[in-house]
Each structure stands twice: as C-alpha cells, then as structure tokens.
Enzyme design. Structure first.
Site, PDB file in Angstrom:
ATOM      1  CG  ASP A 108      22.122 -53.317  44.498  1.00  0.00           C
ATOM      2  OD1 ASP A 108      21.477 -52.270  44.670  1.00  0.00           O
ATOM      3  OD2 ASP A 108      23.121 -53.615  45.156  1.00  0.00           O
ATOM      4  CG  ASN A 138      14.078 -47.713  44.676  1.00  0.00           C
ATOM      5  OD1 ASN A 138      13.704 -47.001  45.594  1.00  0.00           O
ATOM      6  ND2 ASN A 138      15.360 -47.927  44.426  1.00  0.00           N
ATOM      7  CG  HIS A 167      20.130 -46.268  43.410  1.00  0.00           C
ATOM      8  ND1 HIS A 167      20.248 -46.678  44.714  1.00  0.00           N
ATOM      9  CD2 HIS A 167      21.394 -46.140  42.942  1.00  0.00           C
ATOM     10  CE1 HIS A 167      21.542 -46.798  45.016  1.00  0.00           C
ATOM     11  NE2 HIS A 167      22.249 -46.477  43.953  1.00  0.00           N
ATOM     12  N   GLY A 216      11.382 -36.519  51.924  1.00  0.00           N
ATOM     13  CA  GLY A 216      10.337 -36.645  50.920  1.00  0.00           C
ATOM     14  C   GLY A 216      10.402 -35.673  49.763  1.00  0.00           C
ATOM     15  CB  SER A 217      13.084 -33.831  48.014  1.00  0.00           C
ATOM     16  OG  SER A 217      13.938 -34.799  47.458  1.00  0.00           O
TER      17      SER A 217
END
Length: 223
Positions: free
Chosen positions: A143, A100, A102, A13-14
């Site tokens: 993606d 999100n 990535h 969870g950084s």
C-alpha cells in the site's frame, strides 16, 4: 524501440489477457515473460502465444527473479493480480519500473490480504459511493507507491461484491494497458488520466513529477 515487459500473475490472468490483446503487432511494448508464484491458469495464455511462462520455485528468492528478468531483457515489470511481495532486491534493481493494478481506489481498501472479493466487500461495508481501479508504482511496502492512474465506477444500490467486481474489472482491462502503453512511449512509467481511459478516449499521459502517497498493494487481486 519496443519495451520488453514481464507480467507477474497468481490467478486466471484476465489483466494479462487484456494486455496481450492490446499489445499486438506494431505496439511499442511486448510481453516477453510471464511469472507466477503458483501453477496459475493464466500461464496458459502465455504458453498459447509461445511467451516464456515460469512458475517461481521460491517467490521470495530475489536472485531467481533477477536472473529471469535479466535473461529476458525486461525493462518493465507489471504485477497483474500477483498476490505476493516482490523481493526487495528486485524492487531495488527495478525501482520506478514496477507497476501494479489494484481493484479499488487506493489508498483506501488496500493492505495485506486485501484482494479479490474481500476488497469489494470492504467497499460495500464502508458505504462508499464509488470504487474503481488504481495503477501505482511498487516499492517495498504494501500500500505504498505513487499513483499513476485511477478509473472510477459507481457503487449501485443493491450491489454485491460480485457485481461491483465485474464493473471494476472492466475498468482494470482498460486502465492497465493504457498505463503500459504510456510507459512504453515515454520510456518509463508516467501519470495517465484515468478518466479519459474510462470514457474510451485516448489516454493523456502527464510527464510531470509523480507525487508519492500511500497507495496500492503489490498483491492486488487477479482479476
């Protein structure tokens, strides 16, 4: 009005921690719920701040997601190292309101199973001269979703996946909060100039139409 956010994680969870640090008193957004598909260490970050933290019994159960998101009046769902597909019923209900992050420059270096160390190894194996982080809208496919922001880092001679990951993670911790703040101010996710985020300037959001392209993986690595 403060935008209520749910954050989904699968690891330490950084990126959640970076969000919590940024969204202090007076911020236009707040983390109101943290979800995970497993007993992730990052859940303790939420519990320490008395934020509801829930381990999903079945991460594919869309109805369970929707009940939780509705109960907590969630307006934006943030995938911050969440490694599973979000159920299609959740995406349908929250379309355009799920983002999100990535740890690579999508549309390259994404795909099912592309998370964590293997992403950075793939970048190094490709001979690419730069990598970075991407924040994108989420849809039903891996993606595939419109890019909202990217921040770039150079690939250096002698890099290892771990060294590259550390530099990318620094940019993730700047980029994701900037995109969330821009969304809260606009009332919806908007395109953000990632180069200004990376250079520590105030991010400039762009209200123009987001152009879809193949990008981003729902389960990009926790970071």
């Amino acid at each position: 009005m403060t935008m209520r956010i749910a954050v989904a994680i699968s690891g330490r969870g950084s990126n959640l921690e970076a969000l919590l640090h940024t969204l202090g008193p007076g911020a236009p957004a707040e983390v109101a719920l943290v979800l995970s598909d497993r007993s992730a260490p990052g859940l303790d970050l939420a519990r320490a701040r008395q934020i509801p933290a829930v381990v999903l019994t079945d991460s594919a159960d869309g109805e369970a997601w929707l009940v939780l998101l509705g109960r907590h009046r969630i307006e934006l769902l943030v995938l911050a190292g969440y490694l599973k597909l979000v159920p299609s019923s959740v995406i349908a209900r929250y379309r355009g309101r799920i983002i999100n992050i990535h740890p690579a420059l999508l549309p390259d270096f994404g795909g099912q199973g592309m998370y964590g160390r293997r992403v950075h190894q793939a970048v190094l194996d490709s001979g690419a001269r730069e990598s970075g982080a991407t924040v994108h809208l989420v849809d039903e496919a891996y993606d595939h979703g419109a890019t909202l922001a990217q921040a770039r880092v150079p690939v250096l001679p002698g890099d290892t996946p771990e060294r590259l990951a550390e530099r990318v993670l620094q940019q993730e911790h700047r980029l994701l909060p900037a995109v969330v703040l821009a969304a809260a101010r606009a009332g919806r996710p908007v395109v953000v100039d990632g180069s200004r985020v990376a250079s520590h300037e105030s991010p400039e959001s762009h209200e123009s139409r987001i152009t879809s392209r193949g990008s981003g993986m729902q389960g990009a690595a926790d970071s």
